[in-house]
Design an enzyme around this catalytic site. Structure first.
Site, PDB file in Angstrom:
ATOM      1  N   SER A 167       4.252   6.917  -0.424  1.00 32.91           N
ATOM      2  CA  SER A 167       4.284   6.130   0.819  1.00 32.91           C
ATOM      3  C   SER A 167       3.487   6.772   1.949  1.00 32.91           C
ATOM      4  O   SER A 167       3.345   6.175   3.011  1.00 32.91           O
ATOM      5  CB  SER A 167       5.733   5.937   1.270  1.00 32.91           C
ATOM      6  OG  SER A 167       6.273   7.122   1.797  1.00 32.91           O
ATOM      7  N   THR A 203       7.191   5.198   4.460  1.00 31.56           N
ATOM      8  CA  THR A 203       6.605   5.852   5.621  1.00 31.56           C
ATOM      9  C   THR A 203       7.526   7.008   5.921  1.00 31.56           C
ATOM     10  O   THR A 203       8.663   7.010   5.486  1.00 31.56           O
ATOM     11  CB  THR A 203       6.639   4.876   6.832  1.00 31.56           C
ATOM     12  OG1 THR A 203       5.771   3.789   6.567  1.00 31.56           O
ATOM     13  CG2 THR A 203       6.237   5.512   8.136  1.00 31.56           C
ATOM     14  N   THR A 246       2.012   7.278   7.516  1.00 37.15           N
ATOM     15  CA  THR A 246       2.201   6.327   6.412  1.00 37.15           C
ATOM     16  C   THR A 246       0.896   5.994   5.711  1.00 37.15           C
ATOM     17  O   THR A 246      -0.190   6.159   6.295  1.00 37.15           O
ATOM     18  CB  THR A 246       2.796   5.012   6.964  1.00 37.15           C
ATOM     19  OG1 THR A 246       3.167   4.160   5.880  1.00 37.15           O
ATOM     20  CG2 THR A 246       1.793   4.255   7.827  1.00 37.15           C
ATOM     21  N   ARG A 286      -6.063  -3.397   7.312  1.00 35.99           N
ATOM     22  CA  ARG A 286      -4.762  -3.754   7.911  1.00 35.99           C
ATOM     23  C   ARG A 286      -4.121  -2.504   8.511  1.00 35.99           C
ATOM     24  O   ARG A 286      -4.071  -1.444   7.891  1.00 35.99           O
ATOM     25  CB  ARG A 286      -3.853  -4.356   6.838  1.00 35.99           C
ATOM     26  CG  ARG A 286      -2.433  -4.693   7.309  1.00 35.99           C
ATOM     27  CD  ARG A 286      -1.468  -3.558   7.078  1.00 35.99           C
ATOM     28  NE  ARG A 286      -0.086  -3.912   7.404  1.00 35.99           N
ATOM     29  CZ  ARG A 286       0.907  -3.039   7.459  1.00 35.99           C
ATOM     30  NH1 ARG A 286       0.686  -1.756   7.222  1.00 35.99           N
ATOM     31  NH2 ARG A 286       2.135  -3.428   7.754  1.00 35.99           N
ATOM     32  N   THR A 296      10.434   2.563  10.162  1.00 30.55           N
ATOM     33  CA  THR A 296       9.756   2.381   8.881  1.00 30.55           C
ATOM     34  C   THR A 296      10.094   0.976   8.391  1.00 30.55           C
ATOM     35  O   THR A 296      11.049   0.365   8.860  1.00 30.55           O
ATOM     36  CB  THR A 296      10.209   3.420   7.827  1.00 30.55           C
ATOM     37  OG1 THR A 296      11.614   3.278   7.614  1.00 30.55           O
ATOM     38  CG2 THR A 296       9.928   4.846   8.275  1.00 30.55           C
ATOM     39  N   GLY A 297       9.327   0.477   7.438  1.00 31.39           N
ATOM     40  CA  GLY A 297       9.562  -0.881   6.942  1.00 31.39           C
ATOM     41  C   GLY A 297       8.462  -1.813   7.400  1.00 31.39           C
ATOM     42  O   GLY A 297       7.385  -1.354   7.807  1.00 31.39           O
TER      43      GLY A 297
END
Ligand code: ASP
Length: 357
Positions: A92, A203, A221, A231, A254-255
């Site tokens: 990650s 991350t 990340t 992106r 994170t997420g």
């Protein structure tokens, strides 16, 4: 945590979001706090404290140890996240991070230093395993805050960072499997194996407060796996992926970055704490805001999101918390009680989580 307080969080979150919430887990902090007021600092939560996403267990231990020896809080947490960035097994972040749809690893990171009110960030950085250190170099050596793409890489090389291939064999294989299964009619043959294709988010965010109340935050990340080239997620966005204010505290996330950027989650959490909320309450309110700001296509018919986000907050006085949309999240903490994982508070029980669309 008193039942009354737990009940308050359930009902206030539900009322504000117009949702019928099922549960809020018991947090690791803020015991006995009156709603809307900072919870009293428990002796056992005395500073320093370091918190991180659940992949940061080794990192918080390292940062805590460094802070104990007098290290600057940002130096300590950057050293903490470097452990994951340089670990090829953590897919990650950094070396071994899952690549974009073209098989290229593009990294994002940002950091903030409370005592000097400075920040630095890099996005879409290729070929350098430790974007957190490059973000810190942007902060330390330039009059800018965010460098991206080839400019960020050129800066890193000029600063003496070494270029390397970040795509490990394991991550390359995962990318090829994802590619092969994308379209049944393309020229890539689908594998018959049952290897799970990762649609990974992941991350590391880390936040610290020292014994004297100085705070710092960092997030690093490889972003969403298989993303469109270029992106950029929330991690390098100061105020979204991480934020700190030395008079209040620090927060990070994170997420699904796209959901966080719209609410400036880390900044919002710090602002809620500034208004007097305990970290747990601040994060639950941030999570409510995320759901309220989510477009319909990402919610099921009961208003539950198809994604998750994980927020972390640390107050200047040493109180801390972490929150997710769905039950089951954990986060790493290092304090005078040692380094451990604790459960995050949440809005919805895990069984309410809709299957991925
Ligand atoms: N927040 C990161 C991003 O959106 C990904 C993650 O944490 O999983 O890039």
């Amino acid at each position: 945590m008193s039942i009354d307080r737990r009940e308050f969080l359930r009902t206030s979150a539900a009322a504000a979001a117009g949702l019928s919430l099922t549960s809020v887990a018991a947090p690791g902090t803020a015991e006995g706090a009156a709603v809307g007021e900072p919870a009293p600092l428990k002796a056992s939560l005395a500073r320093p404290v370091v918190i991180a996403s659940d992949n940061g267990l080794r990192g918080v231990a390292k940062a805590y140890e460094m802070i104990g020896k007098g290290s600057d809080p940002l130096d300590a947490i950057v050293a903490g996240v470097n452990i994951q960035e340089l670990d090829p097994e953590d897919q990650s972040v950094g070396l071994g991070g899952l690549p974009n749809e073209e098989g290229v690893v593009q990294l994002d990171a940002s950091c903030m230093h409370g005592p000097t009110r400075r920040a630095g960030a890099v996005a879409s950085l290729e070929g350098i395993a430790t974007p957190s250190l490059v973000a810190k170099a942007v902060m330390d050596y330039t009059d800018h805050i965010l460098l991206v793409g080839p400019g960020a890489k050129k800066f890193a090389l000029n600063m003496g960072f070494k270029e390397q291939n970040l795509l490990t064999e394991k991550s390359r294989q995962d990318w090829l499997r994802w590619k092969a299964r994308l379209n049944a009619n393309d020229n890539w043959l689908d594998h018959d194996d049952d290897i799970k294709i990762k649609f990974s988010t992941g991350t590391i965010n880390m936040n610290a407060v020292t014994a004297t109340g100085d705070v710092a935050s960092v997030t690093t990340t490889s972003g969403l796996a298989w993303k469109l080239p270029g992106r950029v997620g929330d991690s390098p966005i100061v105020g979204a992926g991480q934020y700190c204010d030395n008079s209040v505290g620090a927060a990070g996330s994170t997420g699904r970055g796209e959901a966080n950027i719209k609410v400036c989650g880390a900044f919002l959490a710090v602002e809620f704490m500034r208004q007097g909320m305990a970290p747990e309450q601040a994060l639950m309110k941030v999570m409510e805001r995320v759901i309220a700001m989510t477009e319909k296509r990402l919610l099921n018919d009961r208003g539950r999101p198809y994604f998750d986000l994980h927020f972390y907050a640390l107050a200047k006085d040493g109180r801390y918390s972490s929150a997710t949309a769905y039950q089951g999240g954990q986060f790493a903490v290092a304090s005078d009680k040692g380094a451990r994982l604790e459960d995050s508070v949440y809005l919805f029980k895990s069984e309410e989580r809709p299957a991925r669309r």
